[in-house]
Design a protein around this motif. Structure first.
Motif, PDB file in Angstrom:
ATOM      1  N   GLN A 164     -36.945   5.242   3.651  1.00 52.16           N
ATOM      2  CA  GLN A 164     -36.030   5.159   2.507  1.00 52.16           C
ATOM      3  C   GLN A 164     -34.590   5.075   2.981  1.00 52.16           C
ATOM      4  N   ALA A 215     -31.073   1.908  -3.920  1.00 51.15           N
ATOM      5  CA  ALA A 215     -31.733   2.440  -2.726  1.00 51.15           C
ATOM      6  C   ALA A 215     -32.984   1.605  -2.431  1.00 51.15           C
ATOM      7  N   ARG A 222     -23.420   6.737  -2.827  1.00 56.04           N
ATOM      8  CA  ARG A 222     -24.686   6.445  -2.140  1.00 56.04           C
ATOM      9  C   ARG A 222     -25.798   6.778  -3.116  1.00 56.04           C
ATOM     10  N   SER A 275     -27.129   2.078   4.412  1.00 56.01           N
ATOM     11  CA  SER A 275     -27.946   0.974   3.930  1.00 56.01           C
ATOM     12  C   SER A 275     -28.223   0.042   5.096  1.00 56.01           C
ATOM     13  N   PRO A 286     -28.006  11.565  -3.730  1.00 52.47           N
ATOM     14  CA  PRO A 286     -26.889  10.632  -3.875  1.00 52.47           C
ATOM     15  C   PRO A 286     -25.562  11.345  -3.600  1.00 52.47           C
ATOM     16  N   VAL A 341     -33.146   9.815  -9.507  1.00 52.88           N
ATOM     17  CA  VAL A 341     -33.212  10.533  -8.227  1.00 52.88           C
ATOM     18  C   VAL A 341     -34.536  11.288  -8.184  1.00 52.88           C
ATOM     19  N   THR A 350     -29.981   7.010  -4.386  1.00 58.02           N
ATOM     20  CA  THR A 350     -31.357   7.239  -3.920  1.00 58.02           C
ATOM     21  C   THR A 350     -32.322   6.963  -5.073  1.00 58.02           C
ATOM     22  N   TRP A 357     -30.262  11.978   3.180  1.00 56.35           N
ATOM     23  CA  TRP A 357     -31.288  10.944   3.039  1.00 56.35           C
ATOM     24  C   TRP A 357     -31.823  10.795   1.617  1.00 56.35           C
ATOM     25  N   ASN A 358     -31.898  11.927   0.878  1.00 58.87           N
ATOM     26  CA  ASN A 358     -32.583  11.860  -0.423  1.00 58.87           C
ATOM     27  C   ASN A 358     -31.710  12.240  -1.603  1.00 58.87           C
ATOM     28  N   ARG A 413     -30.513   4.711   1.547  1.00 65.00           N
ATOM     29  CA  ARG A 413     -29.701   4.882   0.336  1.00 65.00           C
ATOM     30  C   ARG A 413     -29.030   3.564  -0.066  1.00 65.00           C
ATOM     31  N   GLY A 442     -29.253   7.493   5.781  1.00 64.09           N
ATOM     32  CA  GLY A 442     -28.182   7.775   4.828  1.00 64.09           C
ATOM     33  C   GLY A 442     -27.415   6.530   4.435  1.00 64.09           C
TER      34      GLY A 442
END
Lengths: 460, 460
Positions: free
Chosen positions: B201, B373, B335, B406, B304, B258, B337, B301-302, B203, B404
């Protein structure tokens, strides 16, 4: 209320007006631009011209060297009256851009305009024309009384337009000679609606620069965003929290010393009929901001402010960079009123900002000046007497006004010489000081001199 | 779990390693710097080298012109298996400053280091060494199986280090040819602690620039302070209000989409034993910021973010000016997610800022990109299969990790070609990509090729 002698002085000023204008023209022809070293000799010539003029009049006058341009100091013997220090400056602003002038800036002339006769030329208003109103009042006084007013000291500076670097050392070195009962400063204007005015309170200023440091390098917001402190966010949080939802500054103790407007001043200021919307419309705005429920003039003259004057951090060029910067900076100033203490406010501001700084970040502070407000003591009868004299001369009720900015000399006189100042001037909003085609109304010059004659009389 | 054929391919790769390294050296000698027009012929040569190599191997391969540097596309006949698109790039970063290199950047060599043998040279890791791991796996596969894996398309770009201007038009123009069941992207690295990793994954990002306009000119804070709107203050107020006291973004609907971390991913990420304090200490920080109660890796990572990337307004030079500026600017990015919608967030942000703008001021918005994301569908058994293959090859449990930032190509594949991507790479944190003395561990190269052989096997 003027007595016969005063009437005689006023009549003498009227009769002598053509000659007084000629003298001013001679003074204006000297290009005494203090910021430009190419004009150093001209500045010296203006100082000598003034000293000679004052000596011819009977003053004990001389040109005193400084590390910059000289001071001209003149005085009359002390008498039994209150002593006065009159201040003006004989240097002028540069004239660029020259092509926007309708006549050579140092070839002054009287011009007819739809609003009456004006004296056109650099320095006509700021400050040669203004200071000569006082000199001419002294001349007419001597012609009528046979001698100059006693207890008078005149101080003329040649560096006002270039930051007055020599002024404070000179005041400190000549404290005894220059300290008088009251200062008269002729470098301001009439009220916006044309009334004669005494500027009786000027706001003070505290300047602070803050630098918030976070990481030791700029970071990529993809890798670090969400984990690492962002100094711009910290700065915005701290600065937003400076004011509450009513526009009041939140620093503890900030309003200590701010004084509510007296009924008298409120009446004066209401009489000015200041139209805040019209004032703001000149710069493309409309709605007064600031604390709710205060009259607009109160906001600029009698209330303190907190303003962010500059801010910078991160990427500010074209396009976009997703950076978390290492640091962010802001310049913040506070305008002070009443007896607000600059150093207490500086301390409270720093504590406020510190409270927003996370443990792994730090903040640096840089001091950029601090001076309290200058609030004149209106219970001194000299103020009412001068106000009365102005009202009679202009046939309009004179007013006490405030100034939103600082005139450093007023604060310096208070701090170093321990005296209040009456700021009285006859400039108009359209005098174009510091700009091409500066002018001074002949009415300002003529009635300005008459005003000083009345004030000198009233303060005897 | 590997079958006999897979074992044979792995053995073949081991036996062929010296020859594979020689081939990589030949590729690395071509200075294919895509940003520098002086190297245009070199970039073309690298494309041709790659296409020839692939044709020799049995691929149907050609060099496709674009308005910039060409694409290399190669394929094998479709079979009954899931089809795969492999992506890499054959261009490299510039080499400045040249004097910091210990050997000429385009004269690569195998060097012994305390941490094992490395391939030293520009592009060794990014991305020539990485992409060749896949090519060598295909070669060994063919040697053992007698033919290349079927259903395979390879896409190599020559503009990745210069912003990929031709990529999106090329994907759009060749949608049918390039759309496959799954993409494999080899341009990332192992986990910080050296585990094999699949980046599952990434962002997304929304960029906005805002300009707050107040007066039509800079104002003096003495004359206007307290009455006139200050655009820096407005900006700070709006930006401070973007987050609440827990660090949560306050925009209405911001967190729609999210997703809370699954138990599986949480287990993987906890296993990484990420030390946020150690990570932050490398850049002079210590304390993770962001929403309270979340594990640090979750934050990057997960979760925003809302970040101010740049701000400017008023006087920012040396010294101090008590100006109320006409305007103030900021660059802000989010950012994203999960399934957060970039355009909804842009709209909510603009409405938030608008709500802070007084009636006599205005705000301008400039859009700087928006992409959701990229979250891979881990229920596709291909992911578990690849993870298993990586774990076997490296003898350590492979992990799903997040990113984190893109990687635009992953989003482009999803959006234009409608396929998920497995981002698997063997780079190390100390590979010095984009810097002098770039290297790629020989272990990464050898075990990388073996990893792909196992993954190809597992995905049959």
């Amino acid at each position: 209320m003027a007595d016969q002698k005063t009437d005689d002085v006023l009549n003498r000023l009227d009769a002598d007006l053509p000659a007084a204008l000629d003298r001013l023209m001679g003074f204006l022809r000297i290009p005494s631009i203090s910021t430009d070293p190419a004009h150093d000799d001209d500045v010296a010539e203006a100082a000598n011209w003034l000293a000679n003029e004052l000596r011819d009049l009977g003053f004990s006058a001389d040109v005193r060297p400084t590390t910059g341009h000289p001071m001209v100091v003149a005085s009359t013997p002390k008498g039994t009256e209150r002593t006065l220090l009159f201040y003006g400056h004989y240097d002028v602003q540069p004239v660029d851009p020259l092509n926007l002038w309708n006549r050579p800036p140092f070839d002054p002339a009287i011009e007819d305009t739809p609003n009456g006769k004006v004296i056109r030329g650099r320095g006509a208003s700021d400050d040669k024309g203004q200071l000569m109103t006082f000199v001419e009042a002294c001349r007419a006084w001597k012609d009528v009384h046979g001698e100059l007013p006693s207890g008078l000291t005149l101080l003329f500076e040649g560096e006002e337009e270039s930051g007055s670097p020599s002024l404070i050392p000179f005041l400190e070195a000549n404290r005894d000679e220059l300290s008088q009962s009251l200062a008269l400063i002729c470098d301001t204007g009439m009220s916006a609606d044309g009334r004669p005015a005494i500027s009786s309170q000027l706001r003070g200023l505290v300047g602070e620069e803050i630098v918030v440091h976070a990481a030791n390098q700029d970071l990529h917001s993809g890798s670090f965003g969400g984990l690492a402190a962002n100094p711009i966010q910290i700065l915005c949080d701290a600065l937003a929290a400076l004011k509450d939802e009513n526009g009041r500054v939140t620093l503890p103790g900030f309003y200590d010393g701010v004084q509510e407007l007296s009924d008298d001043l409120r009446r004066d200021w209401e009489a000015l009929d200041f139209d805040a919307e019209e004032f703001l419309s000149r710069v493309g705005l409309k709605h007064p901001v600031g604390e709710k429920g205060r009259m607009p003039l109160e906001m600029v003259w009698n209330q303190p402010t907190a303003e962010i004057n500059g801010i910078t951090g991160g990427y500010t060029g074209d396009g976009f960079k997703t950076v978390l910067p290492a640091e962010a900076r802001a310049k913040v100033s506070f305008r002070l009123t009443g007896t607000q203490d600059p150093e207490k406010i500086r301390t409270a501001f720093r504590a406020h900002v510190e409270s927003f700084i996370p443990a792994d970040c730090r903040v640096e502070f840089h001091e950029h000046g601090g001076s309290p407000a200058a609030v004149m003591d209106l219970s001194d009868p000299a103020f009412e007497a001068a106000k009365q004299a102005l009202s009679e001369e202009w046939n309009r009720e004179a007013v006490y006004i405030g100034m939103g900015g600082s005139i450093p000399i007023a604060g310096d006189f208070k701090r170093i010489l321990g005296m209040d100042a009456m700021l009285i001037g006859f400039g108009r909003d359209d005098d174009r000081i510091h700009s091409p085609n500066e002018k001074y109304d002949v009415e300002s010059f003529a009635k300005g001199a008459r005003s000083w004659a009345r004030i000198l009389s009233a303060l005897r």
